[in-house]
Design an enzyme around this catalytic site. Structure first.
Site, short mmCIF file in Angstrom:
data_model
loop_
_atom_site.label_atom_id
_atom_site.label_comp_id
_atom_site.label_asym_id
_atom_site.label_seq_id
_atom_site.Cartn_x
_atom_site.Cartn_y
_atom_site.Cartn_z
N GLY A 28 -6.63 -3.59 -0.94
CA GLY A 28 -7.12 -4.04 0.37
C GLY A 28 -6.35 -3.40 1.52
O GLY A 28 -5.67 -2.40 1.33
N HIS A 31 -8.27 1.55 4.71
CA HIS A 31 -8.27 2.56 5.78
C HIS A 31 -9.20 3.68 5.34
O HIS A 31 -9.82 3.62 4.26
CB HIS A 31 -6.85 3.04 6.06
CG HIS A 31 -6.10 3.44 4.83
ND1 HIS A 31 -6.47 4.48 4.03
CD2 HIS A 31 -5.00 2.90 4.22
CE1 HIS A 31 -5.63 4.61 3.03
NE2 HIS A 31 -4.73 3.65 3.09
N HIS A 34 -9.03 4.92 1.63
CA HIS A 34 -9.78 4.12 0.65
C HIS A 34 -11.28 4.37 0.77
O HIS A 34 -11.99 4.50 -0.22
CB HIS A 34 -9.56 2.62 0.90
CG HIS A 34 -8.15 2.14 0.74
ND1 HIS A 34 -7.40 1.70 1.81
CD2 HIS A 34 -7.36 2.01 -0.34
CE1 HIS A 34 -6.21 1.31 1.38
NE2 HIS A 34 -6.15 1.50 0.08
N GLY A 145 -6.78 7.99 -5.61
CA GLY A 145 -6.37 8.93 -4.56
C GLY A 145 -5.23 9.82 -5.02
O GLY A 145 -4.30 9.36 -5.68
N LYS A 147 -3.19 10.84 -3.02
CA LYS A 147 -2.06 10.38 -2.20
C LYS A 147 -0.98 9.77 -3.11
O LYS A 147 0.21 9.96 -2.88
CB LYS A 147 -2.59 9.35 -1.18
CG LYS A 147 -1.63 8.33 -0.69
CD LYS A 147 -0.66 8.91 0.31
CE LYS A 147 0.16 7.87 1.04
NZ LYS A 147 0.76 6.85 0.19
N ASP A 148 -1.42 9.02 -4.11
CA ASP A 148 -0.50 8.48 -5.11
C ASP A 148 -0.60 9.37 -6.34
O ASP A 148 -1.18 8.99 -7.37
CB ASP A 148 -0.86 7.02 -5.42
CG ASP A 148 -0.75 6.17 -4.17
OD1 ASP A 148 0.36 5.79 -3.82
OD2 ASP A 148 -1.79 5.94 -3.50
N VAL A 174 -6.36 11.50 2.60
CA VAL A 174 -6.85 11.47 3.98
C VAL A 174 -5.65 11.23 4.90
O VAL A 174 -4.81 10.36 4.62
CB VAL A 174 -7.92 10.38 4.16
CG1 VAL A 174 -8.36 10.28 5.61
CG2 VAL A 174 -9.11 10.67 3.26
N ARG A 185 0.65 0.63 4.32
CA ARG A 185 1.99 0.25 4.79
C ARG A 185 2.34 0.85 6.15
O ARG A 185 3.36 0.48 6.74
CB ARG A 185 3.04 0.65 3.75
CG ARG A 185 2.95 -0.18 2.47
CD ARG A 185 4.17 0.02 1.58
NE ARG A 185 4.26 -1.02 0.57
CZ ARG A 185 3.84 -0.88 -0.69
NH1 ARG A 185 3.32 0.25 -1.10
NH2 ARG A 185 3.95 -1.89 -1.54
P1 AMP Z 1 -3.81 0.96 -2.66
O1 AMP Z 1 -4.71 -0.01 -1.99
O2 AMP Z 1 -2.69 1.44 -1.81
O3 AMP Z 1 -3.37 0.49 -4.03
O4 AMP Z 1 -4.68 2.26 -2.91
C1 AMP Z 1 -5.91 2.20 -3.56
C2 AMP Z 1 -6.41 3.60 -3.82
O5 AMP Z 1 -6.54 4.30 -2.59
C3 AMP Z 1 -5.43 4.42 -4.68
O6 AMP Z 1 -6.17 5.21 -5.60
C4 AMP Z 1 -4.74 5.27 -3.66
O7 AMP Z 1 -4.25 6.49 -4.18
C5 AMP Z 1 -5.86 5.53 -2.67
N1 AMP Z 1 -5.34 5.93 -1.37
C6 AMP Z 1 -4.38 5.32 -0.64
N2 AMP Z 1 -4.12 6.02 0.49
C7 AMP Z 1 -4.94 7.11 0.46
C8 AMP Z 1 -5.16 8.21 1.36
N3 AMP Z 1 -4.48 8.35 2.49
N4 AMP Z 1 -6.09 9.13 1.01
C9 AMP Z 1 -6.80 9.02 -0.14
N5 AMP Z 1 -6.64 7.98 -1.02
C10 AMP Z 1 -5.72 7.05 -0.71
#
Ligand code: AMP
Length: 284
Positions: A28, A31, A34, A145, A147-148, A174, A185
């Site tokens: 959640g 942005h 996601h 993503g 990103k991770d 992104v 964060r």
């Molecule tokens: P999170 O909610 O942080 O656990 O992220 C959920 C998914 O969104 C994960 O697969 C992340 O790698 C992806 N994600 C988070 N930030 C970005 C970003 N800036 N660009 C692309 N994917 C992202």
């Protein structure tokens, strides 16, 4: 768009489907990063499922589980806008049944490097929750993503080793207009810290210039330069490394013959906020 909190209700919906299901798991505080994954899922599958669950087992006791942002109404509106069919928002009690004792997942070796050193609870918690979500949703594809970056590799490895019938698809990172990778964060950053946080993407751009444009072939030289940039931005560094893009192992030399290129990864803390970022680049 449907919203299910109950896993049983979700399963009933899932049972009736024909056609490919694509899943985007999230915690959640959505942005554009996601949402880009959800758009990819929309292209890939006939049915798009997003999950929103802040997973306690991937946070250490001193981390930000309780303060993690949970703007559920705006999150649901954003999911609807990008064409998500169903959002699953399971409860803690259903995800971690109090009457079932913990089953630990032996995470792949790749999970012991980098993030695994600095957040030893993280990948066991991620693997556990992702396996639960894949078991509930039973998607044909799940989008993660880049990103991770290490998380994507760890999940991909788990899915292949456990022979799960889901393809793991990576989506591009992104960024904000000035280069900062979007992250849930980032809202913790003060205006001053927001400027310092740019050190991560700047360090990575520098690494790219050194390798792709100047032909630098010594990973240690690139790592030194990245660290200097991070320190100049007051980032408390966890790591700043150049690694093999699939194994994340160190390399003696950046070899132009490496067709998959190399990945530079950085992690550190700005104020009280821990940030990570990475860039994949062509070999020198
Ligand atoms: P999170 O909610 O942080 O656990 O992220 C959920 C998914 O969104 C994960 O697969 C992340 O790698 C992806 N994600 C988070 N930030 C970005 C970003 N800036 N660009 C692309 N994917 C992202």
């Amino acid at each position: 768009m449907l919203v299910h909190q109950s896993i049983a209700d979700f399963r009933q919906w899932r049972h009736s489907l024909t056609g490919r299901v694509a899943l985007v798991p999230t915690m959640g505080a959505l942005h554009a990063g996601h949402l880009s994954l959800m758009k990819l899922a929309r292209e890939w599958g006939e049915h798009v499922v997003a999950t929103i669950f802040v997973n306690p087992t991937q946070f250490a006791p001193h981390e930000d589980f309780s303060q993690y942002p949970r703007p559920i109404d705006t999150d649901l509106a954003a999911c609807e806008q990008v064409g998500v069919d169903v959002v699953l928002t399971p409860s803690l009690e259903e995800m971690y049944p109090p009457d079932a004792s913990d089953v630990a997942i032996n995470v792949p070796a790749i999970a012991e490097l980098l993030e695994g050193v600095h957040r030893p609870q993280f990948f066991p918690g991620v693997c556990r929750v992702v396996l639960k979500l894949l078991n509930i949703v039973q998607p044909d594809a799940a989008i993660f993503g880049r990103k991770d970056y290490q998380q994507w590799l760890v999940v991909d490895n788990m899915v292949r080793d456990l022979l799960l019938p889901t393809v793991i698809i990576p989506g591009p990172t992104v960024r904000e207009a000035d280069g900062l990778a979007m992250s849930s964060r980032n809202v913790y950053l003060s205006p001053e810290e927001r400027k310092h946080a740019l050190g991560l993407s700047k360090a990575l751009s520098e690494a790219r210039m050194m390798i792709e444009e100047s032909g630098e072939s010594n990973p240690a030289a690139v790592e030194r330069a990245m660290k200097q940039t991070l320190l100049a931005h007051h980032v408390v560094i966890d790591y700043a490394v150049v690694r093999h893009p699939r194994t994340l192992q160190p390399m003696d030399i950046i070899d132009p013959a490496m067709t998959q290129g190399v990945v530079a990864l950085v992690a550190g803390t700005v104020g009280r906020t821990r940030l990570i970022d990475n860039v994949v680049m062509a070999g020198a």
